[in-house]
Write a protein that holds these residues in place. Structure first.
Motif, short mmCIF file in Angstrom:
data_model
loop_
_atom_site.label_atom_id
_atom_site.label_comp_id
_atom_site.label_asym_id
_atom_site.label_seq_id
_atom_site.Cartn_x
_atom_site.Cartn_y
_atom_site.Cartn_z
N PHE A 283 0.85 -1.19 0.00
CA PHE A 283 0.00 0.00 0.00
C PHE A 283 0.88 1.24 0.00
O PHE A 283 1.90 1.31 0.71
N LEU A 284 0.50 2.26 -0.78
CA LEU A 284 1.26 3.50 -0.87
C LEU A 284 0.51 4.71 -0.34
O LEU A 284 1.04 5.47 0.47
N ALA A 285 -0.70 4.91 -0.84
CA ALA A 285 -1.40 6.15 -0.53
C ALA A 285 -2.88 5.98 -0.77
O ALA A 285 -3.31 5.13 -1.55
N SER A 286 -3.67 6.81 -0.09
CA SER A 286 -5.12 6.77 -0.28
C SER A 286 -5.69 8.17 -0.13
O SER A 286 -5.06 9.06 0.46
N TYR B 15 -3.64 9.72 3.02
CA TYR B 15 -2.79 8.92 3.92
C TYR B 15 -1.68 8.29 3.10
O TYR B 15 -1.92 7.81 1.99
N TYR B 16 -0.47 8.27 3.64
CA TYR B 16 0.69 7.75 2.93
C TYR B 16 1.46 6.78 3.81
O TYR B 16 1.60 6.98 5.02
N THR B 17 2.01 5.77 3.17
CA THR B 17 2.94 4.92 3.90
C THR B 17 4.26 5.68 4.03
O THR B 17 4.58 6.55 3.21
N GLY C 203 6.17 12.46 1.50
CA GLY C 203 7.04 13.56 1.12
C GLY C 203 7.52 13.50 -0.32
O GLY C 203 7.97 14.51 -0.86
N ARG C 204 7.43 12.34 -0.96
CA ARG C 204 7.84 12.20 -2.36
C ARG C 204 6.64 11.98 -3.29
O ARG C 204 6.66 12.43 -4.44
N PHE C 205 5.65 11.25 -2.82
CA PHE C 205 4.48 10.93 -3.63
C PHE C 205 3.28 11.75 -3.15
O PHE C 205 3.13 12.00 -1.95
N THR C 206 2.42 12.12 -4.09
CA THR C 206 1.20 12.85 -3.77
C THR C 206 0.02 12.24 -4.50
O THR C 206 0.06 12.11 -5.74
N THR D 74 -11.08 10.21 -12.07
CA THR D 74 -9.68 9.83 -12.17
C THR D 74 -8.95 10.15 -10.88
O THR D 74 -9.17 11.20 -10.27
N VAL D 75 -8.07 9.24 -10.49
CA VAL D 75 -7.19 9.47 -9.35
C VAL D 75 -5.76 9.44 -9.87
O VAL D 75 -5.44 8.70 -10.80
N TYR D 76 -4.90 10.26 -9.26
CA TYR D 76 -3.54 10.42 -9.73
C TYR D 76 -2.55 10.07 -8.62
O TYR D 76 -2.86 10.14 -7.44
N LEU D 77 -1.35 9.72 -9.05
CA LEU D 77 -0.23 9.57 -8.13
C LEU D 77 0.97 10.31 -8.73
O LEU D 77 1.54 9.85 -9.72
N GLN D 78 1.30 11.44 -8.14
CA GLN D 78 2.48 12.20 -8.55
C GLN D 78 3.68 11.65 -7.79
O GLN D 78 3.66 11.63 -6.55
N MET D 79 4.69 11.23 -8.51
CA MET D 79 5.87 10.63 -7.89
C MET D 79 7.09 11.47 -8.23
O MET D 79 7.42 11.64 -9.41
N ASN D 80 7.73 11.99 -7.21
CA ASN D 80 8.92 12.81 -7.39
C ASN D 80 10.15 12.12 -6.82
O ASN D 80 10.04 11.21 -6.01
N SER D 81 11.29 12.60 -7.25
CA SER D 81 12.57 12.06 -6.75
C SER D 81 12.60 10.54 -6.78
O SER D 81 12.91 9.88 -5.78
N LEU D 82 12.26 10.00 -7.92
CA LEU D 82 12.16 8.54 -8.03
C LEU D 82 13.50 7.86 -7.83
O LEU D 82 14.55 8.39 -8.20
N LYS D 83 13.42 6.68 -7.22
CA LYS D 83 14.60 5.89 -6.91
C LYS D 83 14.49 4.53 -7.59
O LYS D 83 13.37 4.07 -7.87
N PRO D 84 15.60 3.87 -7.82
CA PRO D 84 15.52 2.52 -8.42
C PRO D 84 14.63 1.57 -7.63
O PRO D 84 13.96 0.73 -8.23
N GLU D 85 14.58 1.73 -6.32
CA GLU D 85 13.74 0.86 -5.51
C GLU D 85 12.25 1.14 -5.65
O GLU D 85 11.41 0.41 -5.11
N ASP D 86 11.90 2.19 -6.40
CA ASP D 86 10.49 2.45 -6.71
C ASP D 86 10.02 1.64 -7.92
O ASP D 86 8.84 1.67 -8.28
#
Length: 129
Positions: free
Chosen positions: A47-50, A59-61, A66-69, A78-90
């Motif tokens: 789970f990431l966000a709701s 709510y965020y895990t 702080g990185r995802f919105t 429509t629901v969105y997930l803005q992902m910033n400062s992405l890392k290889p582990e994402d």
């Protein structure tokens, strides 16, 4: 027919941003709490966000706080997930989900994926280093 369709996943470099979208059937989008999850190879779905129906509560895990919105446009179903400062582990397949019996934005926490009724097919996000 109930449908959730994710889009926006692609290959990006570490540090870049990406916005995922999930288009949802109006029948289940209305008054729904929506969530985003991801599943990396060999790992459990996480789970990431709701977000609530009005978009006033999120709510965020901890791993993405702080990185995802998460956000939603109810006019577009429509629901969105803005992902910033992405890392290889994402790197993972990203899913949106919902159910009829969610009471709050924390309702996804600890819930097994088999206990959540509606899922999209997922969209692949790959972050290269």
């Amino acid at each position: 027919q109930v449908q959730l369709v994710e889009s926006g996943g692609r290959l990006v470099q570490a540090g870049e941003s990406l916005r995922l979208s999930c288009s949802v059937s109006k029948r289940i989008f209305s008054n729904s709490i929506m969530g985003w999850f991801r599943q990396a190879p060999g790992k459990q779905r996480e789970f990431l966000a709701s977000i609530n129906w009005r978009g006033t509560s999120t709510y965020y895990t901890d791993s993405v706080k702080g990185r995802f919105t998460i956000s939603r446009d109810n006019a577009k179903n429509t629901v969105y997930l803005q992902m910033n400062s992405l890392k290889p582990e994402d790197t993972a397949v990203y899913y949106c989900a919902t159910d009829n019996n969610l009471l709050s934005t924390t309702s996804f926490v600890g819930r097994h994926m088999n206990e959540i009724r509606y899922w999209g097919q997922g969209t692949q996000v790959t972050v290269s280093s």
